[in-house]
Design an enzyme around this catalytic site. Structure first.
Site, PDB file in Angstrom:
ATOM      1  CB  CYS A  78      -0.972  -0.077   1.220  1.00 46.58           C
ATOM      2  SG  CYS A  78      -2.425   1.006   0.732  1.00 46.58           S
ATOM      3  CG  HIS A 169      -3.598  -3.071   3.971  1.00 47.54           C
ATOM      4  ND1 HIS A 169      -2.523  -2.501   4.867  1.00 47.54           N
ATOM      5  CD2 HIS A 169      -3.891  -1.901   3.327  1.00 47.54           C
ATOM      6  CE1 HIS A 169      -2.268  -1.166   4.731  1.00 47.54           C
ATOM      7  NE2 HIS A 169      -3.356  -1.024   3.726  1.00 47.54           N
ATOM      8  CD  GLU A 171      -0.768  -5.238   6.533  1.00 48.19           C
ATOM      9  OE1 GLU A 171      -0.642  -5.718   5.227  1.00 48.19           O
ATOM     10  OE2 GLU A 171      -1.147  -4.006   6.618  1.00 48.19           O
TER      11      GLU A 171
HETATM   12  N1  GLN Z   1      -3.095   6.548   0.655  1.00 52.72           N
HETATM   13  C1  GLN Z   1      -2.028   6.053   1.292  1.00 52.72           C
HETATM   14  C2  GLN Z   1      -0.778   6.800   0.605  1.00 52.72           C
HETATM   15  O1  GLN Z   1      -0.822   7.348  -0.530  1.00 52.72           O
HETATM   16  C3  GLN Z   1      -1.911   4.798   1.486  1.00 52.72           C
HETATM   17  C4  GLN Z   1      -2.823   4.032   2.286  1.00 52.72           C
HETATM   18  C5  GLN Z   1      -2.493   2.671   2.966  1.00 52.72           C
HETATM   19  O2  GLN Z   1      -1.296   2.447   2.957  1.00 52.72           O
HETATM   20  N2  GLN Z   1      -3.512   2.144   3.295  1.00 52.72           N
HETATM   21  O3  GLN Z   1       0.187   6.921   1.037  1.00 52.72           O
END
Ligand code: GLN
Length: 195
Positions: A78, A169, A171
């Site tokens: 992410c 994610h 995890e």
């Molecule tokens: N929107 C976040 C970013 O751009 C990422 C979101 C997340 O890690 N769940 O950094």
């Protein structure tokens, strides 16, 4: 096998728990010196802009790049996907630039801030239920990038040599198979690099 989780901000403890459940030793990395002690590193989800500020504040930028130059495996989830990208769609300020991908942040829009989707993932025999939270996706990827999963026509998991990334994610679910893919990469790398 010792795996670090960059512990500046974000979903750190969940990765440690999942690592331990697979029999790996998980360490929260809070100083650049700790990178010496880990065989692989997870860049967790969170907020990439905040994480970048803390990377700069604690002198992590060059050590993280060097970690990658040493061919040590890195898994960006992410916000971690945003950190490893060579290019970002809406900014000229990319971060670690470890992977030949262009990443769009918060790419699924407001109505889809967080959702679960069942994905076919290359390397896994049966579908994987993936949790997305304000997730990015990969807009374009170089020829040397292996696409592992797509959702709605967009790349959401990919691998380039020793760098693995997912927009979701892994995890946050009980399914440890995606993390196991990363542990396999680390295992291969530790066998390849003489200590
Ligand atoms: N929107 C976040 C970013 O751009 C990422 C979101 C997340 O890690 N769940 O950094």
């Amino acid at each position: 096998m010792t795996i670090g989780v960059l512990g500046l901000q974000g979903a750190v403890a969940e990765h440690i728990n999942q690592l331990e459940s697979l029999g790996a030793h998980g360490v929260i990395v809070k100083t650049p010196e700790q990178l010496e002690q880990v065989d692989g590193l997870i860049l967790p989800g969170g907020e990439s802009t905040t994480m970048r500020k803390l990377i700069d504040r604690y002198g992590f930028l060059e050590p993280l790049k060097q970690f990658s130059k040493n061919q040590k495996p890195i898994f960006g989830t992410c916000a971690g996907m945003v950190l490893v990208a060579n290019e970002l769609s809406e900014s000229t300020d990319a971060h670690l630039q470890l992977m030949d991908i262009r990443v769009k942040r918060n790419a699924f829009g407001r109505q889809k801030e967080s959702f679960e989707a069942v994905l076919e993932i290359k390397g896994l025999d049966t579908p994987f239920s993936a949790v997305f939270i304000r997730a990015p996706y990969i807009e374009t990827a170089g020829n040397n990038v292996e696409v592992l999963a797509t959702f709605d026509g967009h790349i959401v998991a990919a691998k380039q040599h020793h760098i693995l990334t997912s927009a979701f994610h892994p995890e946050l679910t009980g399914d440890t198979r995606f993390l196991q893919l990363f542990l396999n990469m680390v295992k291969e790398a530790t066998q390849a690099i003489p200590k």
